[in-house]
Motif scaffolding. Structure first.
Motif, short mmCIF file in Angstrom:
data_model
loop_
_atom_site.label_atom_id
_atom_site.label_comp_id
_atom_site.label_asym_id
_atom_site.label_seq_id
_atom_site.Cartn_x
_atom_site.Cartn_y
_atom_site.Cartn_z
N ILE A 94 46.12 41.15 31.54
CA ILE A 94 45.04 41.68 32.39
C ILE A 94 43.74 41.75 31.59
O ILE A 94 42.66 41.41 32.09
CB ILE A 94 45.42 43.06 32.95
N LYS A 95 43.83 42.15 30.32
CA LYS A 95 42.64 42.20 29.47
C LYS A 95 42.04 40.81 29.30
O LYS A 95 40.82 40.63 29.38
CB LYS A 95 42.99 42.78 28.09
N GLN A 96 42.92 39.81 29.07
CA GLN A 96 42.42 38.44 28.94
C GLN A 96 41.78 37.95 30.23
O GLN A 96 40.76 37.26 30.23
CB GLN A 96 43.57 37.50 28.54
N SER A 97 42.39 38.33 31.37
CA SER A 97 41.79 37.97 32.66
C SER A 97 40.43 38.63 32.82
O SER A 97 39.47 38.00 33.30
CB SER A 97 42.72 38.40 33.80
N HIS A 98 40.33 39.91 32.41
CA HIS A 98 39.03 40.59 32.46
C HIS A 98 37.98 39.82 31.66
O HIS A 98 36.84 39.63 32.12
CB HIS A 98 39.16 42.01 31.88
N ILE A 99 38.39 39.36 30.47
CA ILE A 99 37.44 38.65 29.61
C ILE A 99 36.99 37.36 30.27
O ILE A 99 35.79 37.04 30.31
CB ILE A 99 38.09 38.36 28.23
N ARG A 100 37.95 36.58 30.82
CA ARG A 100 37.58 35.31 31.46
C ARG A 100 36.70 35.54 32.70
O ARG A 100 35.74 34.80 32.93
CB ARG A 100 38.84 34.53 31.83
N MET A 101 37.02 36.58 33.48
CA MET A 101 36.19 36.88 34.65
C MET A 101 34.79 37.29 34.23
O MET A 101 33.79 36.89 34.84
CB MET A 101 36.85 37.99 35.48
N LEU A 102 34.73 38.10 33.16
CA LEU A 102 33.42 38.57 32.68
C LEU A 102 32.61 37.41 32.13
O LEU A 102 31.39 37.34 32.34
CB LEU A 102 33.62 39.64 31.61
N GLU A 103 33.27 36.49 31.40
CA GLU A 103 32.55 35.32 30.88
C GLU A 103 31.96 34.50 32.00
O GLU A 103 30.82 34.04 31.93
CB GLU A 103 33.51 34.47 30.04
N THR A 104 32.74 34.32 33.08
CA THR A 104 32.23 33.57 34.23
C THR A 104 31.07 34.31 34.88
O THR A 104 30.04 33.73 35.22
CB THR A 104 33.35 33.35 35.26
N GLY A 105 31.23 35.64 35.05
CA GLY A 105 30.17 36.44 35.68
C GLY A 105 28.90 36.47 34.87
O GLY A 105 27.81 36.62 35.42
N LEU A 137 34.43 34.47 42.38
CA LEU A 137 35.55 34.86 43.23
C LEU A 137 36.74 33.94 43.00
O LEU A 137 37.89 34.38 42.99
CB LEU A 137 35.12 34.82 44.70
N GLN A 138 36.48 32.64 42.80
CA GLN A 138 37.58 31.70 42.60
C GLN A 138 38.30 31.97 41.29
O GLN A 138 39.53 31.91 41.21
CB GLN A 138 37.06 30.27 42.64
N ASP A 185 34.81 55.24 49.72
CA ASP A 185 35.64 55.45 50.92
C ASP A 185 35.41 54.39 52.00
O ASP A 185 35.79 54.58 53.16
CB ASP A 185 35.38 56.84 51.53
N LYS A 186 34.81 53.27 51.64
CA LYS A 186 34.63 52.17 52.60
C LYS A 186 35.27 50.91 52.01
O LYS A 186 35.13 50.62 50.83
CB LYS A 186 33.15 51.92 52.88
N ILE A 187 35.98 50.18 52.85
CA ILE A 187 36.57 48.92 52.41
C ILE A 187 35.48 47.87 52.40
O ILE A 187 34.81 47.63 53.41
CB ILE A 187 37.72 48.49 53.35
N VAL A 188 35.29 47.24 51.25
CA VAL A 188 34.22 46.24 51.11
C VAL A 188 34.77 44.82 51.08
O VAL A 188 34.05 43.86 51.35
CB VAL A 188 33.39 46.51 49.84
N ALA A 189 36.07 44.66 50.75
CA ALA A 189 36.64 43.32 50.67
C ALA A 189 38.15 43.42 50.67
O ALA A 189 38.72 44.51 50.48
CB ALA A 189 36.17 42.59 49.40
N ILE A 190 38.82 42.30 50.94
CA ILE A 190 40.27 42.24 50.81
C ILE A 190 40.63 40.99 50.02
O ILE A 190 39.94 39.97 50.12
CB ILE A 190 41.00 42.26 52.17
N ILE A 191 41.71 41.09 49.24
CA ILE A 191 42.22 39.96 48.47
C ILE A 191 43.67 39.73 48.88
O ILE A 191 44.46 40.69 48.93
CB ILE A 191 42.14 40.22 46.96
N ASN A 208 39.23 45.21 41.86
CA ASN A 208 38.16 46.19 41.67
C ASN A 208 37.19 45.73 40.58
O ASN A 208 35.97 45.93 40.70
CB ASN A 208 38.76 47.55 41.30
N PHE A 209 37.73 45.13 39.52
CA PHE A 209 36.86 44.64 38.46
C PHE A 209 35.95 43.52 38.98
O PHE A 209 34.78 43.45 38.65
CB PHE A 209 37.71 44.13 37.29
N SER A 210 36.54 42.63 39.81
CA SER A 210 35.73 41.54 40.36
C SER A 210 34.60 42.07 41.24
O SER A 210 33.51 41.50 41.28
CB SER A 210 36.61 40.58 41.17
N TRP A 211 34.88 43.17 41.96
CA TRP A 211 33.83 43.71 42.83
C TRP A 211 32.67 44.28 42.01
O TRP A 211 31.52 44.21 42.43
CB TRP A 211 34.41 44.77 43.76
#
Length: 932
Positions: free
Chosen positions: A527-538, A549-550, A651-657, A679-682
């Motif tokens: 999960i930490k590695q995924s966080h890093i890759r998502m953050l690098e893309t962001g 998102l992809q 308290d509001k739903i903003v997206a679904i995966i 949640n991290f992606s949001w």
């Protein structure tokens, strides 16, 4: 039957000879066969491993080569020269002799020919929006193809929307030389589509990578192929067929070219197959998804197993020699043994009849002599044993006590193992499970009886029996081994364990295995590695929201072992969903349904939006049996099972995966992983939206500045002209008709002249204010001490008239625009002179260095400012006094404020009425040259 009887009645000498030959030859034959088989298998494993490494290395080099070219064409897309000159050459393409066209081409040549040389490209072409070649860095190509349609229209079409990598093809203009194209869109300075950039790749460098046959012997080679319809076409020249590139083909399904067929159809593997020549080879193959190619590393089996065949031949010769020598040696040995044995047999018969005092008359010192002595001693010991049976009973009692103590110790250690929190398993050298503790049963979900019927290979999904047997052999050689592996549980889930093993040299050998479940730790690491890759893309400026998102969906798919992934945004009305993105695997392999950007009313959607209705994650592990399904759109992949989680903010739903089609049931662990990454992606989405909003604001600000510059242009040209006419003719009217008209007419003319002059001053001041927009223009070193001296010299008339005294301390040397600093100090000093009281003006300028900034002070002894007006004085055209008392337009301090804020500082005033004023302002040290 008679044959068996004859064998039984053979003499001991014949038996010994036969036995000697059997004992000598059978183990040797067995060991030789086993050695040859193991050596051949080991050689095959080694060859396959070597070929896999070579294929992987070549594939990595090929992918790296083309990824580097893709990165370079991305950089070329941002070249200022292309964005500026491509539209010019497109506009003037019918007038190539035009000086502007020639200048644009020359500018592009200076940069692109250098890029062509550095990247070893055959050519760099620019294609206009109509698909015609208007530039080529290769002079011959440019002369032949200028304004001709781009021959590779697919590359042109694809390059308009993305970075496109073409297939290898024969270039007619380069003597049918194999080349490739990389194309990408080009935009002008406004961001509008201006054409396509095309890199023509010289495959000489690329083929060097492929032609290198290091480690492949005399028959090995590297093959590249691509599937086109139902055929595989070879992409490179071969060791055994130098003209194979783009000419040799094999039909899918035919017996020839087995390895390249496997690779080009997207498979990865290894083994022995028939190659394109009809020869049996050992090969490793893999698929290169980025290019759609297959790559094969192979070597003829005849060469690969040459060492094993030589070993087999040598072994056969050696066995034959040993068998002959064994027969020659066995006869005299059998004779030496058989004669004493007959005598010993007779003596044993006498002792057996009860004569325990009989003396055996064999005095030799060999084994038979020792056997005779042992027989004699046995008779003596038997005599003593019969006499001391009570003593033997005592020894038996002691032995039983020792055995009981040993059992207690064994039970103690078994109890420790059974109550341990770590898993324990004992297996034999074949991998058969002999013993387990309760902790291991709980870890796997199997009960003890089930586990004792299993082998280790039944629990390890990643390894076959041969690999596990090799690992057990390694444990026996080293005595212990520590490693990590994945374990299949009874419910189908895969857990990860840290393993410590020890070899027990008891009987035929055992392996003790101690294990810790590290599934959660590994999951956390992934999960930490995924966080890093998502953050690098962001964090990539070029990454779009769809890419972010992809990447999120791809990471969730990988961690949950899913095959489908989608991301929806929930609109503000909380009643409508919009499809934002599919995962890469879904788009490429699973689903052809259209719908990106589509809106789905929650009220009409199926069970996949139950997570919104229930405001919690939902799992449908038996999708087919679920009621209330609304069906799937055309092209949608079939659903076996699915999991959808909502992302909630305030308290509001903003997206679904959603993810689907995991091989086993979804569980709480999958929900946890998806929720964390979702949640991290949001958070990344929120940040990207804020950045986009900021970029839009910056864009609006630039547009506002452009409008202001346009206004300044109009004001400096269009408004000034009529004002000059009004002022000139008003002055002329005043000169000619002064005192010739009545008093009111003279007063009216005076008003007109004064109004025109004031309007000119206002416009000039407004122009000055509007042009303070870029401190980077004419930047240089500014010595504030010299600058103040210049300003004082330019204001000598006003200083002399007011008898002002201006002093200043040692001031710093800064970098900036000199005209801005002149306006700043001139306005502050001018105001101090203008707004003086009954005493002559006394003005002092000083500066103090702070950690991050310079603090300047301009202090005077003038009329001061009332506290309620301290903020108002910095606004444009704000005056505190009438024009009849103090001239000016009221824009001077506004200009000072804008200059300082443009430089990154701030300005304020400290003052009391009739007690003078102190104007403070700061300038950041960053970028400045400090004067100590």
């Amino acid at each position: 039957m008679s044959s068996l009887k004859n064998k039984i009645n053979m003499s001991i000498r014949s038996k010994l000879i036969s036995m000697f030959l059997a004992v000598a030859s059978i183990p040797l034959v067995f060991i030789s066969v086993l050695t040859f088989t193991n050596y051949r298998n080991s050689l095959e494993v080694s060859r396959i491993s070597q070929l896999k490494n070579i294929a992987a290395l070549k594939a990595d080099k090929i992918e790296t080569y083309f990824e580097r070219l893709k990165e370079k064409i991305k950089i070329a897309q941002s070249f200022y020269n292309i964005r500026k000159n491509l539209p010019i050459m497109s506009r003037l393409s019918n007038y190539p002799s035009n000086p502007e066209f020639i200048s644009a081409k020359k500018t592009l040549d200076e940069q692109l020919k250098q890029v062509q040389s550095i990247l070893s490209l055959s050519d760099i072409m620019l294609v206009n929006t109509e698909g015609n070649i208007i530039y080529a860095s290769d002079p011959d190509h440019y002369q032949k193809e200028f304004l001709n349609p781009f021959s590779y229209q697919k590359a042109f079409r694809e390059g308009k929307n993305k970075i496109y990598l073409s297939d290898i093809f024969s270039n007619k203009t380069k003597r049918y030389k194999p080349v490739m194209l990389i194309t990408a869109s080009a935009s002008d300075l406004t961001g509008a589509f201006a054409g396509v950039i095309a890199f023509e790749v010289d495959l000489i460098t690329f083929y060097k990578i492929v032609r290198d046959t290091t480690g492949l012997g005399n028959t090995g080679e590297i093959l590249l192929g691509k599937k086109i319809d139902n055929k595989i076409i070879f992409l490179n020249s071969l060791r055994h067929d130098p003209k194979a590139a783009l000419t040799r083909k094999v039909q899918i399904g035919e017996s020839l070219g087995g390895p390249i067929q496997e690779a080009a159809q997207g498979k990865t593997g290894s083994g022995q197959l028939i190659d394109y020549r009809g020869k049996k080879v050992i090969a490793a193959w893999r698929y290169i998804p980025a290019l759609g190619w297959g790559i094969v590393a192979k070597i003829d089996t005849e060469e690969a197993f040459a060492e094993a065949i030589n070993l087999r031949n040598i072994t056969i010769i050696t066995l034959s020699i040993i068998f002959v020598l064994g027969g020659i040696i066995a006869f005299p040995i059998a004779q030496l043994i058989s004669k004493p044995l007959k005598k010993l047999s007779m003596d044993a018969e006498i002792i057996g009849k009860g004569n325990l005092d009989y003396k055996i008359s064999i005095n030799s010192n060999d084994e038979i002599g020792q056997l005779s002595k042992s027989l004699e001693k046995m008779a003596h010991d038997l005599k003593k044993t019969i006499a001391s049976r009570d003593k033997l009973d005592g020894e038996i009692t002691i032995r039983k006590q020792i055995e009981r103590s040993l059992k207690l110790t064994t039970h103690k250690y078994l109890a420790i193992l059974q109550t341990s929190q770590s898993g324990y398993m004992l297996c034999n050298m074949e991998g058969k499970i002999i013993e387990v503790n309760d902790a291991y049963s709980q870890m796997t979900g199997y009960n003890k009886d089930e586990l004792l019927k299993m082998y280790i290979s039944d629990l390890e999904p990643d390894r076959n029996s041969e690999e596990i047997y090799s690992r057990i052999k390694l444990i026996r050689e080293k005595g212990h081994l520590r490693f990590e592996h994945r374990n299949r549980c009874k419910d189908g889930t895969i857990n990860e364990f840290e393993i410590n093993t020890a070899y027990l040299d008891i009987d035929s050998g055992f392996v003790a295995v101690f294990m810790q479940d590290i599934t959660e730790r590994k999951k956390s690491d992934r999960i930490k590695q995924s966080h890093i890759r998502m953050l690098e893309t962001g964090n990539k400026e070029t990454a779009s929201l769809d890419e972010i998102l992809q990447v999120t969906l791809n990471e969730i798919e990988a961690l949950t072992n899913s095959n489908i992934g989608f991301y929806h945004f929930l609109n503000e009305d909380q009643e409508t969903l919009s499809l934002q993105q599919w995962s890469t695997n879904t788009i490429q392999k699973m689903c052809t349904a259209e719908g990106k950007g589509s809106h789905y009313p929650i009220s009409k959607a199926g069970i996949w939006v139950d997570c919104v209705r229930k405001k919690r994650p939902v799992i449908h592990n038996d999708y087919e049996s679920m009621p209330n399904k609304k069906g799937l759109p055309n092209g949608h992949a079939p659903i076996i099972r699915e999991m959808i989680i909502p992302i909630t903010m305030s308290d509001k739903i903003v997206a679904i995966i959603g993810v689907g089609n995991k091989a086993t049931d979804y569980n709480l662990a999958d929900i946890e992983i998806t929720s964390i990454l979702g949640n991290f992606s949001w958070e990344i989405v929120k940040r990207r939206r804020a950045e986009d909003k900021l970029h839009e604001s910056e864009k609006n600000l630039r547009r506002s500045n452009e409008n202001l510059e346009q206004f300044a242009y109009v004001a400096s040209h269009d408004l000034q002209e009529p004002l000059r006419m009004m002022a000139s003719f008003s002055e002329l009217l005043k000169q000619r008709y002064n005192n010739l008209l009545d008093k009111d007419a003279d007063e009216f003319i005076e008003y007109i002249v004064d109004g025109a002059k004031r309007m000119q001053r206002l416009i000039n001041d407004l122009l000055t204010y509007s042009r303070i927009d870029n401190i980077g223009k004419s930047v240089g070193e500014i010595n504030c001490n010299l600058l103040i001296g210049k300003i004082i010299n330019s204001m000598i008339p006003a200083i002399d008239a007011s008898k002002a005294i201006i002093t200043y301390d040692q001031l710093p040397v800064l970098t900036g625009n000199e005209s801005n600093f002149i306006q700043l100090f001139q306005n502050l000093i001018g105001n101090a002179i203008k707004f003086h009281g009954s005493e002559p003006p006394r003005i002092h300028i000083s500066a103090v260095k702070k950690p991050d900034e310079w603090l300047f002070l301009v202090k005077d002894n003038g009329i001061g400012i009332e506290s309620q007006y301290k903020d108002r004085i910095f606004l444009i055209f704000q005056r505190l006094h009438g024009r009849d008392k103090y001239p000016g337009t009221g824009i001077g301090l506004a200009i000072c404020k804008k200059i300082i804020e443009t430089l990154g500082g701030r300005i304020w005033v400290g003052s009391e009425e009739n007690k003078g004023s102190a104007f403070y302002f700061t300038l950041p040290i960053k970028g400045g040259i400090t004067n100590e």
